[in-house]
Design a protein around this motif. Sequence first.
Motif, PDB file in Angstrom:
ATOM      1  N   SER A  40       0.644  -1.391  -0.042  1.00 36.64           N
ATOM      2  CA  SER A  40       0.002  -0.055   0.005  1.00 36.64           C
ATOM      3  C   SER A  40       0.870   1.264   0.048  1.00 36.64           C
TER       4      SER A  40
ATOM      5  N   PHE B 264      -0.109   4.364   0.398  1.00 33.52           N
ATOM      6  CA  PHE B 264      -0.334   5.240   1.541  1.00 33.52           C
ATOM      7  C   PHE B 264       0.182   4.943   2.770  1.00 33.52           C
TER       8      PHE B 264
ATOM      9  N   LEU C  61       0.005  11.360  -4.105  1.00 30.84           N
ATOM     10  CA  LEU C  61      -0.727  10.125  -4.161  1.00 30.84           C
ATOM     11  C   LEU C  61      -2.275  10.586  -4.374  1.00 30.84           C
TER      12      LEU C  61
ATOM     13  N   GLY D 186      -3.822   9.303  -7.692  1.00 29.32           N
ATOM     14  CA  GLY D 186      -4.834   8.139  -7.412  1.00 29.32           C
ATOM     15  C   GLY D 186      -4.380   6.942  -7.252  1.00 29.32           C
TER      16      GLY D 186
ATOM     17  N   LYS E 147      -2.825   3.517  -5.594  1.00 27.58           N
ATOM     18  CA  LYS E 147      -3.098   2.992  -4.264  1.00 27.58           C
ATOM     19  C   LYS E 147      -2.261   1.946  -3.968  1.00 27.58           C
TER      20      LYS E 147
END
Lengths: 165, 118, 182
Positions: C25, C27, C72, C76, C78
């Motif tokens: 991930s 993020f 991010l 977009g 992820k």
Amino acid sequence: MEHHIVLRVVAKLLIPIILLFALYVQFHGDYGPGGGFQAGVIFGAGFILYALIFGLQTTKQVISPSFVHGMSGAGVLLYAGVGVISLFRGGNYLDYSVLLSDPVHGQHLGIMLIELGVGITVAFVMVSLFYAFAGYRQIELRKQGSTKQNDVAQASDADPNGKRQ
Amino acid sequence: MSTIGLYNYWIVFFLMMSGLYVVIVSTNLIKKIIGLNIFQTSVFIFYISIGKVRGGTAPILADDITLYSNPLPHVLILTAIVVGVATTALGLALIVRIHTAFNSVDEEQIYTSKDSRD
Amino acid sequence: MVAIVDFALLAGLAVWALGIVHLRSLFGAAMMFGIYSLHCALIFVVLDAVDVAFTEAAVGAGISTVLILSTLAITGAKLEVRHSRAMMPLLITGVIGAALIYASLDMPLVGDPSAPANLHVVPRYLQGSAAEINIPNVVTSVLASYRGYDTLGEVTVIFTAGIGVLCLLGRHSRKRSRRRRE
């Protein structure tokens, strides 16, 4: 973001303290840990926090992009200007001892001025970096909104300021 | 600190290699930037470890202290950190433009979309 | 006791780095990089570099995390797509790492007061600073006065990087590229 009451209230309390702390770090850098680089980053972070919570458009009204761009150049000019002044007063470039009649006081003055220059440049470059990234995102969102009609609601939901323009 | 010896350097090399590994293995450009940042931080720790003096304190002069750590690496790294974030921002801005042009931040996808366009 | 704390702190840093390598991930990796930077700041405090720790805490955990997160948000992205070719890079990094560790065996121990890095100009700075500049923080006096040229260069680099980002993402470049597209 309009519903985040806790964030808004806490930010309103914290941001003045962050900016005041940045000024303390800036001018106390001669005596303790700190200086222009740290102060500039903290000062910029204060404005970035404001922009994250109250939106980019509001922040641009508080501190306009042209002012931010001008100031980020002004800091470098202040730094280089101190060097030029020391040239005119008969010393070497960036030799602060000639700035005042007492060399040690001259060093103090020179260090304070150039740290101020560093702080101004770093702070406003950080803010302008954030403006560039956040502004680009708004354009992207608006472009998506105009090409795909069903995405408009989603885009303006993600950023309440995208709709206003 | 005396018992540690070279341990600091080894951790630094480990971090350096994990950063390099991310840069090589990951095809995602954002992840590559994070890897580069890890590499960069490992160099910072390397410099600061070199400047550490056993039993010394932070280089802020006081009357009753005689032994200070080496301030020179601190100066170099202090400026390098802020320059590092500015260059990271430049890299991220390039990634954003690449994303606008190719609609992807993954290296492999960018290459395939470029090939199909040619 | 202090040695154990130092040992654990540095080992913790390696754990965060492994976590960043492992996470798919983006993020999560960005947030973990923020934590990693804060941990770095702790280590800088242990190694007596308070000014550096200050900067790292503000920059690493603050500004760079915000910048990575905003990238991010724009792109977009992820999840990182993994392509299975992990053996060769592992081998390369392993060999380079082993070579570096072999090279480190010749280095002076951490904290050695007679290491070459601590002998050359630094005693001059530490002794001269009190009389010539008379401010307690030697890092500031070296940064601003003894190495003023250096810092001027660094500030110019920051300014130039800011201009670069504005050229790439600023209003004018967008207008021009849109006109070209139309």
